[in-house]
Design an enzyme around this catalytic site. Structure first.
Site, PDB file in Angstrom:
ATOM      1  N   ASP A  72     -18.961   1.154 -63.199  1.00 47.53           N
ATOM      2  CA  ASP A  72     -17.650   1.806 -63.233  1.00 47.53           C
ATOM      3  C   ASP A  72     -16.599   0.923 -63.908  1.00 47.53           C
ATOM      4  OD1 ASP A  72     -18.641   4.053 -62.043  1.00 47.53           O
ATOM      5  OD2 ASP A  72     -17.878   3.611 -60.042  1.00 47.53           O
ATOM      6  N   GLY A  73     -16.721  -0.392 -63.739  1.00 49.37           N
ATOM      7  CA  GLY A  73     -15.780  -1.307 -64.372  1.00 49.37           C
ATOM      8  C   GLY A  73     -15.813  -1.192 -65.889  1.00 49.37           C
ATOM      9  N   ASN A 146      -7.896   3.630 -62.267  1.00 46.06           N
ATOM     10  CA  ASN A 146      -8.084   3.540 -60.820  1.00 46.06           C
ATOM     11  C   ASN A 146      -6.783   3.252 -60.080  1.00 46.06           C
ATOM     12  OD1 ASN A 146     -10.727   4.137 -60.301  1.00 46.06           O
ATOM     13  ND2 ASN A 146     -11.410   2.031 -59.981  1.00 46.06           N
ATOM     14  N   ASP A 176       0.637  -7.724 -47.490  1.00 43.84           N
ATOM     15  CA  ASP A 176      -0.142  -8.561 -48.398  1.00 43.84           C
ATOM     16  C   ASP A 176      -0.092  -8.017 -49.822  1.00 43.84           C
ATOM     17  OD1 ASP A 176      -0.797 -10.174 -46.340  1.00 43.84           O
ATOM     18  OD2 ASP A 176      -2.959  -9.827 -46.396  1.00 43.84           O
ATOM     19  N   ALA A 190      -8.378   1.239 -52.957  1.00 44.23           N
ATOM     20  CA  ALA A 190      -7.505   1.929 -52.004  1.00 44.23           C
ATOM     21  C   ALA A 190      -8.280   2.360 -50.759  1.00 44.23           C
ATOM     22  CB  ALA A 190      -6.851   3.152 -52.663  1.00 44.23           C
ATOM     23  N   LEU A 191      -9.540   2.755 -50.942  1.00 38.60           N
ATOM     24  CA  LEU A 191     -10.367   3.162 -49.811  1.00 38.60           C
ATOM     25  C   LEU A 191     -10.635   1.982 -48.890  1.00 38.60           C
ATOM     26  CD1 LEU A 191     -12.038   5.490 -48.536  1.00 38.60           C
ATOM     27  CD2 LEU A 191     -13.962   4.731 -49.939  1.00 38.60           C
ATOM     28  N   SER A 192     -10.889   0.821 -49.474  1.00 36.20           N
ATOM     29  CA  SER A 192     -11.133  -0.391 -48.687  1.00 36.20           C
ATOM     30  C   SER A 192      -9.917  -0.768 -47.846  1.00 36.20           C
ATOM     31  CB  SER A 192     -11.481  -1.564 -49.605  1.00 36.20           C
ATOM     32  OG  SER A 192     -12.595  -1.267 -50.400  1.00 36.20           O
ATOM     33  N   GLN A 247      -8.331  -5.579 -63.907  1.00 34.88           N
ATOM     34  CA  GLN A 247      -8.780  -6.176 -65.164  1.00 34.88           C
ATOM     35  C   GLN A 247      -7.626  -6.737 -65.995  1.00 34.88           C
ATOM     36  OE1 GLN A 247     -11.058  -2.938 -66.874  1.00 34.88           O
ATOM     37  NE2 GLN A 247     -12.831  -3.332 -65.584  1.00 34.88           N
TER      38      GLN A 247
END
Length: 295
Positions: A72-73, A146, A176, A190-192, A247
């Site tokens: 995906d990156g 993203n 943070d 965002a999910l993390s 990135q």
């Protein structure tokens, strides 16, 4: 359906598996008598390929289709350049998750062949544009498919900032950091951080505070056309970073303003006909499968 004649290939460098897949893809496309164009950096590590080469930007101008081989990156990096040219992008997964690059290497000929035959789903994904201003002068700009993330960099200190949405003051916050994500990015960083999963068709932006100082601080989902303004506190002792898709990075100073809004140009993303967002969530995120009691 659109006929693809000029097909560009972009790949992740430094991976023997990616190069193997690119060779297979190249041979398959040539066998179908298509005009194949390799991105410069990949061409350098494929000696004797005998094909036309091009910069990434030029690929967007001359190709009918660009295929990205990697994770995906790799697709995120390609998307930021290719979106402005409206060229469709297809991903072959040589990474880990593969939310965006959804063709497995072992099904390359079958799935890519079907796409070339006109059997595919096409969708648009919007990107975010972020600009950092200091004393009313632009000092940095970046795009993100993203997310745009304000974070302390190597420091362990909290960041203090004010958030405005469409010119209206929302809150001042110690945290943070702050993640501003598209629906595409809602299944990533965002999910993390506790953000919601948003369906890719939604025209919305999610704002997720990272470990906020107050427990009542929660993610906010706003209209996709909103303009967000984040003002870094003038009293801050550190110089935080703004990262686009993890990135592209630029440094902020206390008092800087970060403006985030939807980019006008959208990415055209292609999937095989059997692509299913919820099935991707099940397999990539480990959701429970059917109990076997329903057809």
């Amino acid at each position: 359906m659109e006929q693809f004649r000029n097909v560009g290939i972009i790949g992740r460098l430094g991976s023997a598996q990616v190069l193997d897949t690119i060779r297979r893809l190249k041979n398959f496309l040539i066998a179908r008598q298509l005009h194949v164009i390799l991105e410069d950096s990949i061409a350098e590590v494929l000696p004797g390929h005998g094909l036309q080469t091009s910069s990434r930007k030029l690929l967007g101008e001359i190709c009918d289709l660009v295929i990205v081989v990697g994770g995906d990156g790799s697709l995120l990096g390609a998307a930021r350049v290719l979106a402005q040219h409206k060229v469709p992008v297809l991903g072959i997964n040589r990474g880990s998750l593969g939310f965006l690059t959804d063709i497995r290497p072992d099904e390359l000929e079958l799935k890519v062949g079907a796409v070339l035959d006109g059997e595919y789903l096409s969708e648009t994904r919007f990107l975010l544009s972020a600009e950092v201003r200091r004393h009313n002068e632009a000092i940095g700009q970046g795009d993100a498919l993203n997310d745009v993330v304000l974070h302390p960099g190597k420091s362990t200190r909290m960041i203090e900032f004010e958030l405005y949405i469409d010119g209206q003051f929302v809150c001042s916050q110690k945290a943070d950091g702050l993640i501003v994500a598209t629906p595409t990015g809602s299944t990533a960083y965002a999910l993390s951080a506790g953000g919601p999963i948003m369906h890719p068709k939604l025209d919305a932006i999610v704002i997720v505070p990272m470990y906020p100082h107050t427990l009542s601080s929660r993610p906010i989902v706003v209209d996709g056309n909103s303009e967000l303004k984040v003002v870094v506190s003038k009293d801050l002792q550190i110089y935080p970073l703004v990262s686009c898709d993890g990135q592209n990075h630029f440094t902020c100073a206390p008092g800087d303003t970060i403006t985030i809004s939807k980019k006008p140009q959208k990415l055209s993303l292609i999937h095989p006909l059997d692509h299913n967002f919820y099935e991707a969530c099940r397999t990539k995120l480990g959701w429970g499968s059917r109990l076997g009691v329903h057809d």
